[in-house]
Design a protein around this motif. Structure first.
Motif, PDB file in Angstrom:
ATOM      1  N   ILE A  67     -12.829 -11.215  -3.529  1.00 48.43           N
ATOM      2  CA  ILE A  67     -13.442 -11.964  -4.624  1.00 48.43           C
ATOM      3  C   ILE A  67     -14.919 -11.598  -4.675  1.00 48.43           C
ATOM      4  N   SER A  68     -15.399 -11.252  -5.866  1.00 55.45           N
ATOM      5  CA  SER A  68     -16.827 -11.016  -6.082  1.00 55.45           C
ATOM      6  C   SER A  68     -17.305 -11.978  -7.156  1.00 55.45           C
ATOM      7  N   VAL A  69     -18.283 -12.806  -6.809  1.00 53.81           N
ATOM      8  CA  VAL A  69     -18.917 -13.682  -7.781  1.00 53.81           C
ATOM      9  C   VAL A  69     -20.079 -12.908  -8.384  1.00 53.81           C
ATOM     10  N   MET A  70     -20.140 -12.861  -9.713  1.00 55.12           N
ATOM     11  CA  MET A  70     -21.099 -11.994 -10.394  1.00 55.12           C
ATOM     12  C   MET A  70     -21.851 -12.749 -11.475  1.00 55.12           C
ATOM     13  N   THR A  71     -23.065 -12.302 -11.755  1.00 57.30           N
ATOM     14  CA  THR A  71     -23.815 -12.833 -12.877  1.00 57.30           C
ATOM     15  C   THR A  71     -23.343 -12.148 -14.149  1.00 57.30           C
ATOM     16  N   ASP A  72     -23.772 -12.644 -15.291  1.00 62.62           N
ATOM     17  CA  ASP A  72     -23.252 -12.123 -16.546  1.00 62.62           C
ATOM     18  C   ASP A  72     -23.636 -10.669 -16.788  1.00 62.62           C
ATOM     19  N   ASP A  73     -24.733 -10.193 -16.143  1.00 59.98           N
ATOM     20  CA  ASP A  73     -25.119  -8.796 -16.317  1.00 59.98           C
ATOM     21  C   ASP A  73     -24.443  -7.876 -15.308  1.00 59.98           C
ATOM     22  N   ILE A 116     -14.784  -3.788 -12.075  1.00 59.35           N
ATOM     23  CA  ILE A 116     -15.861  -3.671 -13.052  1.00 59.35           C
ATOM     24  C   ILE A 116     -15.307  -3.668 -14.472  1.00 59.35           C
ATOM     25  N   ASP A 117     -14.187  -2.976 -14.690  1.00 59.05           N
ATOM     26  CA  ASP A 117     -13.580  -2.958 -16.022  1.00 59.05           C
ATOM     27  C   ASP A 117     -13.046  -4.333 -16.411  1.00 59.05           C
ATOM     28  N   ALA A 118     -12.436  -5.042 -15.460  1.00 61.23           N
ATOM     29  CA  ALA A 118     -11.904  -6.376 -15.757  1.00 61.23           C
ATOM     30  C   ALA A 118     -13.036  -7.335 -16.105  1.00 61.23           C
ATOM     31  N   PHE A 119     -14.159  -7.216 -15.407  1.00 60.13           N
ATOM     32  CA  PHE A 119     -15.302  -8.086 -15.691  1.00 60.13           C
ATOM     33  C   PHE A 119     -15.882  -7.774 -17.069  1.00 60.13           C
ATOM     34  N   THR A 120     -15.967  -6.490 -17.402  1.00 65.52           N
ATOM     35  CA  THR A 120     -16.554  -6.080 -18.678  1.00 65.52           C
ATOM     36  C   THR A 120     -15.679  -6.471 -19.863  1.00 65.52           C
ATOM     37  N   THR A 121     -14.368  -6.235 -19.724  1.00 69.06           N
ATOM     38  CA  THR A 121     -13.455  -6.488 -20.839  1.00 69.06           C
ATOM     39  C   THR A 121     -12.949  -7.918 -20.889  1.00 69.06           C
ATOM     40  N   ARG A 122     -13.166  -8.682 -19.803  1.00 68.74           N
ATOM     41  CA  ARG A 122     -12.692 -10.073 -19.688  1.00 68.74           C
ATOM     42  C   ARG A 122     -11.164 -10.150 -19.684  1.00 68.74           C
ATOM     43  N   ARG A 123     -10.513  -9.083 -19.281  1.00 71.45           N
ATOM     44  CA  ARG A 123      -9.057  -9.039 -19.254  1.00 71.45           C
ATOM     45  C   ARG A 123      -8.578  -8.504 -17.906  1.00 71.45           C
ATOM     46  N   VAL A 132      -5.370   2.426   0.055  1.00 72.28           N
ATOM     47  CA  VAL A 132      -5.084   1.475  -1.021  1.00 72.28           C
ATOM     48  C   VAL A 132      -4.347   2.207  -2.139  1.00 72.28           C
ATOM     49  N   ARG A 133      -3.183   1.699  -2.537  1.00 66.97           N
ATOM     50  CA  ARG A 133      -2.396   2.383  -3.559  1.00 66.97           C
ATOM     51  C   ARG A 133      -2.270   1.603  -4.863  1.00 66.97           C
ATOM     52  N   ALA A 134      -2.535   0.311  -4.843  1.00 63.62           N
ATOM     53  CA  ALA A 134      -2.442  -0.494  -6.064  1.00 63.62           C
ATOM     54  C   ALA A 134      -3.535  -1.560  -6.048  1.00 63.62           C
ATOM     55  N   VAL A 135      -4.119  -1.823  -7.231  1.00 60.77           N
ATOM     56  CA  VAL A 135      -5.173  -2.831  -7.373  1.00 60.77           C
ATOM     57  C   VAL A 135      -4.902  -3.638  -8.635  1.00 60.77           C
ATOM     58  N   PHE A 136      -5.026  -4.953  -8.512  1.00 61.94           N
ATOM     59  CA  PHE A 136      -4.836  -5.847  -9.652  1.00 61.94           C
ATOM     60  C   PHE A 136      -6.062  -6.747  -9.732  1.00 61.94           C
ATOM     61  N   ALA A 137      -6.843  -6.597 -10.816  1.00 67.47           N
ATOM     62  CA  ALA A 137      -8.116  -7.299 -10.948  1.00 67.47           C
ATOM     63  C   ALA A 137      -8.012  -8.381 -12.020  1.00 67.47           C
ATOM     64  N   PHE A 138      -8.432  -9.612 -11.658  1.00 65.23           N
ATOM     65  CA  PHE A 138      -8.319 -10.761 -12.559  1.00 65.23           C
ATOM     66  C   PHE A 138      -9.695 -11.396 -12.760  1.00 65.23           C
ATOM     67  N   PRO A 139     -10.146 -11.512 -14.009  1.00 63.40           N
ATOM     68  CA  PRO A 139     -11.449 -12.136 -14.262  1.00 63.40           C
ATOM     69  C   PRO A 139     -11.450 -13.606 -13.852  1.00 63.40           C
ATOM     70  N   LEU A 140     -12.570 -14.046 -13.294  1.00 61.75           N
ATOM     71  CA  LEU A 140     -12.803 -15.457 -13.026  1.00 61.75           C
ATOM     72  C   LEU A 140     -13.720 -15.944 -14.143  1.00 61.75           C
ATOM     73  N   ALA A 170     -16.529 -18.716 -22.465  1.00 59.27           N
ATOM     74  CA  ALA A 170     -17.291 -17.471 -22.574  1.00 59.27           C
ATOM     75  C   ALA A 170     -18.031 -17.133 -21.296  1.00 59.27           C
ATOM     76  N   ALA A 171     -17.991 -18.023 -20.311  1.00 60.01           N
ATOM     77  CA  ALA A 171     -18.735 -17.811 -19.072  1.00 60.01           C
ATOM     78  C   ALA A 171     -17.907 -17.013 -18.070  1.00 60.01           C
ATOM     79  N   ARG A 172     -18.502 -15.955 -17.520  1.00 57.64           N
ATOM     80  CA  ARG A 172     -17.845 -15.124 -16.518  1.00 57.64           C
ATOM     81  C   ARG A 172     -18.462 -15.403 -15.146  1.00 57.64           C
ATOM     82  N   LEU A 173     -17.597 -15.677 -14.166  1.00 53.82           N
ATOM     83  CA  LEU A 173     -18.075 -15.994 -12.824  1.00 53.82           C
ATOM     84  C   LEU A 173     -17.859 -14.845 -11.850  1.00 53.82           C
ATOM     85  N   GLY A 174     -16.890 -13.972 -12.120  1.00 57.09           N
ATOM     86  CA  GLY A 174     -16.619 -12.890 -11.192  1.00 57.09           C
ATOM     87  C   GLY A 174     -15.210 -12.355 -11.331  1.00 57.09           C
ATOM     88  N   ILE A 175     -14.674 -11.829 -10.235  1.00 58.42           N
ATOM     89  CA  ILE A 175     -13.376 -11.154 -10.259  1.00 58.42           C
ATOM     90  C   ILE A 175     -12.607 -11.455  -8.967  1.00 58.42           C
TER      91      ILE A 175
END
Length: 240
Positions: free
Chosen positions: A44-50, A79-86, A114-122, A126-131
């Motif tokens: 889990i990475s908690v991130m700011t909006d930028d 990074i892609d999941a955080f950017t696209t919000r998906r 590592v062979r598979a990764v599944f990233a889910f936005p937190l 409209a507020a993004r907290l991380g992944i």
């Protein structure tokens, strides 16, 4: 409340304590998610909006490296999941399309096993907290039962982070190292500016140089940035 969310609440409640710091709490969530989703690990990475990363946690050392690699490389599912919000669901990091999408990250992650990764936005509204990232050492998609469970883990993590933020403000939750962690991430931007001036390169090139050094030395980008800011490290210009 749906059944996956109820199940996740029970799992998290059974494995965490309200009195623990947020970092410790998130590590408990990562371990619980990895076990529930038959994964090799989670991060889990908690991130700011930028996109600045503050608090980060992982279930185990391999997952911690896989999580950190995305920020060192500047690319990856997180990074892609955080950017696209998906959600970004990569069932096989070894695929040619994936290597074209994230050439540096995919190669390094596969090399680490590592062979598979599944990233889910937190996120909430409209507020993004991380992944939340789920890692597997075998290729293959999440099952029809695992996918809603993973989404529920993301939702419950968001609720818990907001609750703990309110608790830290009123003194009922131990804040721990979170403020210091955010400050460490801010050092990356200060170091980036210093390298830009020292090497007479663009801001983007300065960050690329820092990431390349961090990867070559197998060090977190945060540590390299702090050494640059405190002048214990100075990156050299290319000899060419």
């Amino acid at each position: 409340m749906d059944e996956p969310t109820r199940a996740v609440r029970r799992l998290v409640a059974a494995s965490t304590q309200q009195q623990r710091t947020t970092g410790d709490f998130l590590r408990d969530v990562c371990r619980t998610a990895a076990q529930a989703l038959s994964a090799s690990g989670a991060g889990i990475s908690v991130m700011t909006d930028d996109g600045t990363r503050g608090v980060c946690a992982a279930s185990d050392p391999l997952s911690e490296r896989a999580e950190d690699l995305q920020f060192v490389m500047g690319e990856g599912p997180c990074i892609d999941a955080f950017t696209t919000r998906r959600p970004v669901l990569i069932a096989d990091l070894g695929g040619s399309a994936v290597h074209r999408r994230w050439p540096s990250y995919a190669s390094a992650a596969v090399q680490d096993g590592v062979r598979a990764v599944f990233a889910f936005p937190l996120q909430v509204g409209a507020a993004r907290l991380g992944i939340l990232d789920v890692f597997r050492q075998r290729a293959g998609p999440l099952t029809d039962e695992e996918l809603p469970l993973a989404l529920a883990f993301a939702d419950v993590t968001v609720e818990a982070l907001l609750d703990r933020q309110r608790g830290a403000e009123d003194g009922t939750v131990t804040p721990g190292r979170e403020a210091a962690d955010v400050g460490n991430r801010a050092a990356v931007f200060q170091a980036q500016g210093m390298v830009m001036i020292q090497l007479s390169v663009s801001l983007a090139e300065a960050l690329s140089r820092m990431r390349a050094y961090a990867y070559a030395e197998n060090r977190p980008l945060d540590d390299v940035a702090r050494d640059i800011v405190t002048r214990r490290l100075r990156l050299e210009k290319d000899s060419s």
